[in-house]
Scaffold this motif. Sequence first.
Motif, PDB file in Angstrom:
ATOM      1  N   ARG A  88       9.626   0.205   5.414  1.00 63.31           N
ATOM      2  CA  ARG A  88       8.233   0.198   4.939  1.00 63.31           C
ATOM      3  C   ARG A  88       7.254  -0.052   6.081  1.00 63.31           C
ATOM      4  NH1 ARG A  88       5.096  -3.853   4.178  1.00 63.31           N
ATOM      5  NH2 ARG A  88       6.800  -5.377   4.292  1.00 63.31           N
TER       6      ARG A  88
ATOM      7  N   SER B 271       6.576   1.092  -9.180  1.00 67.77           N
ATOM      8  CA  SER B 271       7.013   2.477  -9.298  1.00 67.77           C
ATOM      9  C   SER B 271       6.402   3.091 -10.545  1.00 67.77           C
ATOM     10  CB  SER B 271       8.540   2.550  -9.363  1.00 67.77           C
ATOM     11  OG  SER B 271       9.032   1.792 -10.452  1.00 67.77           O
TER      12      SER B 271
ATOM     13  N   LEU C 236      11.496   2.623   1.907  1.00 65.84           N
ATOM     14  CA  LEU C 236      11.273   1.222   1.555  1.00 65.84           C
ATOM     15  C   LEU C 236      11.952   0.283   2.551  1.00 65.84           C
ATOM     16  CD1 LEU C 236      11.662   1.458  -2.313  1.00 65.84           C
ATOM     17  CD2 LEU C 236       9.578   0.844  -1.070  1.00 65.84           C
TER      18      LEU C 236
ATOM     19  N   LEU D  35      15.452   0.401  -6.012  1.00 66.09           N
ATOM     20  CA  LEU D  35      14.417   0.534  -4.987  1.00 66.09           C
ATOM     21  C   LEU D  35      13.856  -0.834  -4.589  1.00 66.09           C
ATOM     22  CD1 LEU D  35      12.477   3.728  -6.169  1.00 66.09           C
ATOM     23  CD2 LEU D  35      14.289   3.540  -4.462  1.00 66.09           C
ATOM     24  N   ARG D  36      13.718  -1.725  -5.569  1.00 66.95           N
ATOM     25  CA  ARG D  36      13.205  -3.056  -5.265  1.00 66.95           C
ATOM     26  C   ARG D  36      14.136  -3.798  -4.296  1.00 66.95           C
ATOM     27  NH1 ARG D  36      12.599  -5.371 -10.441  1.00 66.95           N
ATOM     28  NH2 ARG D  36      10.948  -3.840 -10.705  1.00 66.95           N
TER      29      ARG D  36
ATOM     30  N   VAL E 267       3.925  -2.521  -1.453  1.00 69.93           N
ATOM     31  CA  VAL E 267       4.419  -1.726  -2.574  1.00 69.93           C
ATOM     32  C   VAL E 267       4.111  -2.485  -3.857  1.00 69.93           C
ATOM     33  CG1 VAL E 267       6.407  -0.643  -3.662  1.00 69.93           C
ATOM     34  CG2 VAL E 267       6.217  -0.689  -1.166  1.00 69.93           C
TER      35      VAL E 267
ATOM     36  N   LEU F 255      13.490  -2.770  -0.669  1.00 63.50           N
ATOM     37  CA  LEU F 255      12.168  -3.017  -0.095  1.00 63.50           C
ATOM     38  C   LEU F 255      12.218  -4.063   1.010  1.00 63.50           C
ATOM     39  CD1 LEU F 255       9.072  -2.682  -0.159  1.00 63.50           C
ATOM     40  CD2 LEU F 255       9.025  -4.393  -2.002  1.00 63.50           C
TER      41      LEU F 255
ATOM     42  N   LEU G 287       5.673   5.984  -5.954  1.00 63.88           N
ATOM     43  CA  LEU G 287       5.510   4.546  -5.785  1.00 63.88           C
ATOM     44  C   LEU G 287       4.023   4.230  -5.607  1.00 63.88           C
ATOM     45  CD1 LEU G 287       8.373   3.807  -3.214  1.00 63.88           C
ATOM     46  CD2 LEU G 287       8.460   3.551  -5.697  1.00 63.88           C
TER      47      LEU G 287
ATOM     48  N   ILE H 297       1.311   2.139  -3.904  1.00 67.05           N
ATOM     49  CA  ILE H 297       1.237   1.338  -2.693  1.00 67.05           C
ATOM     50  C   ILE H 297      -0.220   0.946  -2.424  1.00 67.05           C
ATOM     51  CG2 ILE H 297       3.279   2.437  -1.692  1.00 67.05           C
ATOM     52  CD1 ILE H 297       1.389   4.060   0.107  1.00 67.05           C
TER      53      ILE H 297
ATOM     54  N   GLU I  85      14.269   5.175  -1.036  1.00 71.24           N
ATOM     55  CA  GLU I  85      15.005   3.988  -0.612  1.00 71.24           C
ATOM     56  C   GLU I  85      14.944   3.816   0.899  1.00 71.24           C
ATOM     57  OE1 GLU I  85      19.145   1.939  -2.103  1.00 71.24           O
ATOM     58  OE2 GLU I  85      19.109   4.090  -1.720  1.00 71.24           O
TER      59      GLU I  85
END
Length: 198
Positions: free
Chosen positions: A39, A48, A36, A59-60, A45, A63, A11, A13, A33
């Motif tokens: 976080r 990816s 995130l 994954l989004r 972030v 977040l 990812l 960042i 996951e």
Amino acid sequence: MRYPTSVTIQLKIRHIESSETLVAEFANLDDAEAWLRERPQFVEVIGSIGLTEADSLRLRAALRELDEDERAMLAAKDAVHERSVREALARESEEAEAALAKRRIELGSADPNRPMLVAWTRDQGCRNGDPADPRELSERARAAVIAWVRERDSWVHPRGQCVATADLVVWPGPIPDGDEDERVHPGGQFSAVSMDHT
């Protein structure tokens, strides 16, 4: 999609305070996951690397949203950046104006019969194309530019086009060899548009 055990999840960042950009690596999607969801504060972030669309969406969705303090810091940094850009643009504008003023002074004592850059547009006609050049376009030069444009119009009219803009160099006064046909220098450029757009 299943990833080989040797491949990590990456990812992009950024630390909000320092703007440092890094790559965070995780052994698998589950670990990414989980990270995130929790976080760290002031870590943004960006995206990816090399994931499928489905895994990126997964994954989004995990977040953690920016909290109030993070949003405030980002807003403050954006304001500083915008001010810096405005100041840089203002400096560039001042420098350009100073250079233009200096060139105007230099051209004020130059040969008034030297070649002139002429810009022509269908909407505005002819004008001196050099903002530092104070000379007015002579009627003879204006007529020569219009004749040049009309000739190019005849080239493109069969294609349903007309000349839209032109940039030429002309003799504004006496022509060195006295041939009026040589008033417009070779190498003029023009652009054409469909006559439907005029």
